[in-house]
Design a protein around this motif. Sequence first.
Motif, mmCIF file in Angstrom:
data_model
loop_
_atom_site.group_PDB
_atom_site.id
_atom_site.type_symbol
_atom_site.label_atom_id
_atom_site.label_comp_id
_atom_site.label_asym_id
_atom_site.label_seq_id
_atom_site.Cartn_x
_atom_site.Cartn_y
_atom_site.Cartn_z
ATOM 1 N N PRO A 1 56.057 -5.991 26.808
ATOM 2 C CA PRO A 1 56.686 -4.675 26.665
ATOM 3 C C PRO A 1 55.934 -3.538 27.322
ATOM 4 C CG PRO A 1 55.757 -5.418 24.575
ATOM 5 C CD PRO A 1 55.718 -6.591 25.498
ATOM 6 N N ARG A 2 54.617 -3.639 27.476
ATOM 7 C CA ARG A 2 53.868 -2.548 28.110
ATOM 8 C C ARG A 2 54.310 -2.329 29.548
ATOM 9 N NH1 ARG A 2 49.172 -0.563 26.046
ATOM 10 N NH2 ARG A 2 48.277 -0.356 28.126
ATOM 11 N N SER A 3 54.776 -3.368 30.207
ATOM 12 C CA SER A 3 55.219 -3.237 31.596
ATOM 13 C C SER A 3 56.512 -2.452 31.728
ATOM 14 C CB SER A 3 55.398 -4.621 32.222
ATOM 15 O OG SER A 3 56.539 -5.276 31.690
ATOM 16 N N LEU A 4 57.216 -2.229 30.611
ATOM 17 C CA LEU A 4 58.507 -1.541 30.654
ATOM 18 C C LEU A 4 58.369 -0.024 30.658
ATOM 19 C CD1 LEU A 4 60.497 -3.675 28.044
ATOM 20 C CD2 LEU A 4 60.118 -4.138 30.469
ATOM 21 N N ARG A 5 57.178 0.491 30.431
ATOM 22 C CA ARG A 5 56.986 1.937 30.405
ATOM 23 C C ARG A 5 57.281 2.536 31.783
ATOM 24 N NH1 ARG A 5 50.962 2.138 28.299
ATOM 25 N NH2 ARG A 5 50.875 0.672 30.055
ATOM 26 N N THR A 6 57.817 3.732 31.799
ATOM 27 C CA THR A 6 58.246 4.345 33.060
ATOM 28 C C THR A 6 57.087 4.645 34.006
ATOM 29 O OG1 THR A 6 58.212 6.503 31.962
ATOM 30 C CG2 THR A 6 60.328 5.361 32.085
ATOM 31 N N PHE A 7 55.865 4.634 33.497
ATOM 32 C CA PHE A 7 54.709 4.890 34.354
ATOM 33 C C PHE A 7 53.885 3.627 34.599
ATOM 34 C CE2 PHE A 7 54.081 6.280 29.974
ATOM 35 C CZ PHE A 7 53.045 5.473 29.552
ATOM 36 N N SER A 8 54.354 2.459 34.145
ATOM 37 C CA SER A 8 53.639 1.207 34.414
ATOM 38 C C SER A 8 53.838 0.800 35.872
ATOM 39 C CB SER A 8 54.134 0.098 33.495
ATOM 40 O OG SER A 8 53.792 0.362 32.160
ATOM 41 N N ARG A 9 52.807 0.216 36.454
ATOM 42 C CA ARG A 9 52.876 -0.119 37.873
ATOM 43 C C ARG A 9 52.006 -1.333 38.163
ATOM 44 N NH1 ARG A 9 48.908 2.653 40.734
ATOM 45 N NH2 ARG A 9 50.320 3.176 42.440
ATOM 46 N N THR A 10 52.360 -2.037 39.244
ATOM 47 C CA THR A 10 51.546 -3.126 39.748
ATOM 48 C C THR A 10 51.696 -3.128 41.263
ATOM 49 O OG1 THR A 10 51.008 -5.484 39.497
ATOM 50 C CG2 THR A 10 53.344 -4.916 39.639
ATOM 51 N N SER A 11 51.019 -4.038 41.937
ATOM 52 C CA SER A 11 51.116 -4.078 43.399
ATOM 53 C C SER A 11 50.741 -5.463 43.914
ATOM 54 C CB SER A 11 50.210 -3.010 44.038
ATOM 55 O OG SER A 11 48.855 -3.184 43.633
ATOM 56 N N PHE A 12 51.305 -5.801 45.067
ATOM 57 C CA PHE A 12 51.063 -7.096 45.699
ATOM 58 C C PHE A 12 51.063 -6.920 47.214
ATOM 59 C CE2 PHE A 12 53.238 -7.992 41.677
ATOM 60 C CZ PHE A 12 52.371 -8.916 41.103
ATOM 61 N N GLU A 13 50.622 -7.966 47.905
ATOM 62 C CA GLU A 13 50.642 -7.946 49.367
ATOM 63 C C GLU A 13 52.076 -7.982 49.886
ATOM 64 O OE1 GLU A 13 48.223 -11.436 49.822
ATOM 65 O OE2 GLU A 13 46.498 -10.232 50.445
ATOM 66 N N ALA A 14 52.274 -7.496 51.093
ATOM 67 C CA ALA A 14 53.617 -7.308 51.644
ATOM 68 C C ALA A 14 54.401 -8.609 51.767
ATOM 69 C CB ALA A 14 53.524 -6.639 53.015
#
Length: 262
Positions: free
Chosen positions: A233-246
């Motif tokens: 559920p923490r990932s659902l917050r409007t300011f949650s973010r992640t990143s990966f290679e292209a």
Amino acid sequence: CQAFKARLEEALAGISEPARSGRPSSLPPVLRSKRGEEMVLIPAGPFAMGLARRAVHLDAYYLDRTPVTNQEFKVFLDTTGYRPSDADAARFLGHWRGGQIPRGQEQHPVTYVSWLDARAYATWAGNRLPSEAEWEKAARGGDGRKYPWGRSEPGPSRANYGKREGGTTAVGAYPEGVSPFGIQDMAGNVWEWCEDFDDPGFYADGPAHNPRNARRTERALLVMRGGSWMFGPRSLRTFSRTSFEAHYRFAGGGFRCARTPG
């Protein structure tokens, strides 16, 4: 709360004029393609961005009402013959078999698509990927909410998350989780690619007008937003973010498109 409200209104006062002097409000509220897909107008104006809720102003733009589906992506493939050739191309559309959509998943969000794949589709469709700020405003609205639907904690009627369903679900299946602008599936189901390279410093303290980080970082990671069926559920917050290679492709990653009016 009153002191915070006063400070926020004071901060926003300095950027309210660009919202009035931007594009006219006569823009159509919804754009519909020949195939029925909808893009929703996000009007010009400020919003509270990030955990610190800094004031950021965005010009008007359109955003897909739902993530791009398997069926929509297949039209792109059939029309263009697109096939990736990068080192991880073997994972492209890894959930399809023999180039065919799994039965019953035509309206599920397409997954196992990289940032490069998503950009290719967006360009073909006459669109682009949203900036990270555009994605967040569409999810968060103008009141800085914690989740697209408000402050109430997530539940099974609002989003697909935490491996509850064992995979993706059809787009638009959680109307109780809709954002203030009528955008669906901005929490759960799939992480969504944004145009920006990931730089936490830029996100926290970048430009206050139309921020878009096009500067390649040392690790060259691209931002994804929204959480997915695989995450908690923490990932659902409007300011949650992640990143990966292209070139990264996985079962919980998809995208939606944006468009600049005009």
